[in-house]
Write a protein that holds these residues in place. Sequence first.
Motif, short mmCIF file in Angstrom:
data_model
loop_
_atom_site.label_atom_id
_atom_site.label_comp_id
_atom_site.label_asym_id
_atom_site.label_seq_id
_atom_site.Cartn_x
_atom_site.Cartn_y
_atom_site.Cartn_z
N PHE A 92 2.37 -19.22 -2.01
CA PHE A 92 1.03 -18.79 -1.60
C PHE A 92 1.11 -17.38 -1.01
O PHE A 92 2.11 -17.01 -0.40
N TRP A 93 0.02 -16.64 -1.15
CA TRP A 93 0.04 -15.22 -0.79
C TRP A 93 -1.20 -14.85 0.02
O TRP A 93 -2.33 -15.18 -0.36
N ILE A 94 -0.99 -14.17 1.14
CA ILE A 94 -2.06 -13.51 1.88
C ILE A 94 -1.79 -12.02 1.87
O ILE A 94 -0.65 -11.59 2.11
N ALA A 95 -2.78 -11.23 1.57
CA ALA A 95 -2.60 -9.78 1.46
C ALA A 95 -2.31 -9.15 2.81
O ALA A 95 -2.83 -9.57 3.84
N GLY A 96 -1.46 -8.12 2.79
CA GLY A 96 -1.20 -7.33 3.98
C GLY A 96 -1.93 -6.01 3.93
O GLY A 96 -2.73 -5.75 3.02
N ASN A 97 -1.65 -5.15 4.88
CA ASN A 97 -2.29 -3.83 4.89
C ASN A 97 -1.62 -2.87 3.90
O ASN A 97 -2.16 -1.83 3.58
N ARG A 98 -0.44 -3.25 3.37
CA ARG A 98 0.25 -2.40 2.40
C ARG A 98 0.03 -2.87 0.96
O ARG A 98 0.18 -2.07 0.04
N ASP A 99 -0.27 -4.14 0.77
CA ASP A 99 -0.35 -4.68 -0.60
C ASP A 99 -1.64 -5.47 -0.84
O ASP A 99 -1.64 -6.46 -1.56
N THR A 145 -11.46 0.93 11.10
CA THR A 145 -12.44 1.61 10.25
C THR A 145 -11.90 1.78 8.84
O THR A 145 -12.60 1.54 7.84
N PHE A 146 -10.63 2.20 8.75
CA PHE A 146 -9.98 2.36 7.45
C PHE A 146 -9.90 1.02 6.73
O PHE A 146 -10.20 0.93 5.53
N ARG A 147 -9.53 -0.03 7.45
CA ARG A 147 -9.38 -1.35 6.85
C ARG A 147 -10.70 -1.84 6.27
O ARG A 147 -10.75 -2.39 5.16
N ALA A 148 -11.78 -1.64 7.01
CA ALA A 148 -13.09 -2.08 6.54
C ALA A 148 -13.48 -1.36 5.25
O ALA A 148 -14.08 -1.96 4.35
N MET A 149 -13.09 -0.09 5.14
CA MET A 149 -13.43 0.69 3.94
C MET A 149 -12.64 0.19 2.73
O MET A 149 -13.23 -0.10 1.68
N ILE A 170 -2.12 9.34 -3.83
CA ILE A 170 -3.07 9.12 -2.73
C ILE A 170 -2.45 8.21 -1.68
O ILE A 170 -2.54 8.47 -0.47
N ILE A 171 -1.81 7.14 -2.13
CA ILE A 171 -1.19 6.18 -1.20
C ILE A 171 -0.10 6.86 -0.38
O ILE A 171 -0.01 6.67 0.84
N LEU A 172 0.75 7.65 -1.03
CA LEU A 172 1.81 8.33 -0.31
C LEU A 172 1.25 9.30 0.71
O LEU A 172 1.79 9.44 1.81
N GLY A 173 0.13 9.95 0.37
CA GLY A 173 -0.53 10.83 1.33
C GLY A 173 -1.10 10.05 2.51
O GLY A 173 -1.00 10.49 3.67
N MET A 174 -1.68 8.89 2.23
CA MET A 174 -2.21 8.03 3.29
C MET A 174 -1.08 7.56 4.21
O MET A 174 -1.24 7.53 5.44
N ALA A 177 0.04 10.40 6.49
CA ALA A 177 -0.94 10.63 7.55
C ALA A 177 -0.89 9.50 8.59
O ALA A 177 -0.99 9.75 9.79
N SER A 178 -0.71 8.27 8.12
CA SER A 178 -0.65 7.13 9.02
C SER A 178 0.58 7.21 9.92
O SER A 178 0.50 6.94 11.13
N ASN A 179 1.73 7.60 9.35
CA ASN A 179 2.95 7.71 10.15
C ASN A 179 2.80 8.77 11.23
O ASN A 179 3.26 8.59 12.36
N THR A 180 2.15 9.87 10.88
CA THR A 180 1.91 10.93 11.86
C THR A 180 0.99 10.45 12.96
O THR A 180 1.23 10.69 14.16
N GLU A 181 -0.07 9.73 12.58
CA GLU A 181 -1.03 9.23 13.55
C GLU A 181 -0.41 8.21 14.49
O GLU A 181 -0.68 8.19 15.69
N GLN A 182 0.47 7.36 13.95
CA GLN A 182 1.09 6.32 14.77
C GLN A 182 1.97 6.88 15.87
O GLN A 182 2.16 6.24 16.90
#
Length: 259
Positions: A92-99, A145-149, A170-174, A177-182
Amino acid sequence: MLATKSDPKLSNKLQEKALALFVSDVHLSDALPRTTDYFLRFLSEQARNTERLYLLGDLFEYWAGDDDGENSYNQEIIGALRALNDFGVKIFWIAGNRDFLIGSHFAQSAGVELLNDPTELRIGECHLLISHGDALCTDDTSYMTFRAMVRQTEWQTAFLAKPLAERKAIILGMRKASNTEQQNKSMAIMDVNPDAVMSLCEQYPGATLIHGHTHRNAIHQEAHGLRYVLPDWDCDHHQNKRGGWLRLDSQGKLEFIYI
């Protein structure tokens, strides 16, 4: 008590068939060969000794769409999951924020069943609630906010219509940016919010909550019951490898097992 494979009593116990295993945050990538190796060994060995395997998100470092499943690395992972399913283990699978872009084609190819987040389970005498966990990190307002989008059907349809190479860029850019923000966020902000946990648990009275996402492996005593946080996996970047799963045995006991 947290157990490891080195415990002599555990080796005998692991020979008994488990009711379920729970795993999250493996972050599979061809850039992480040792982590990949350990996970494939887990699928071909320990995971064959359970009735059900629950993958609670971020199995992959990222997923650009099911058409990316054709490359050799992803095909190896899909093939290993399918072999486990063919062996008789329900996956069984539940989606994560990466996949979260995993879709029906992947599910059919890998032999997994896609579940909603959260999902309530009753396995034997156990009442469980499973989630990836990112929806509980409500203090991280920019992420929410990003997750909702990106969880909107319209956004996903438009994104998946782009060429695969563009999606990956696009994903690599995201991610960059996320690593920098964290780096500018406190650990508390990126952890689950207690009120969000309480609100979720109140909807499922008596359920034990199991989730990942935060990479803060622990057992918490909450007002409404226990909360198990699954470990993340990394066997490539640290001298001491990290990773593991939660095991539900035939007596209804939950126990962490580490690689």
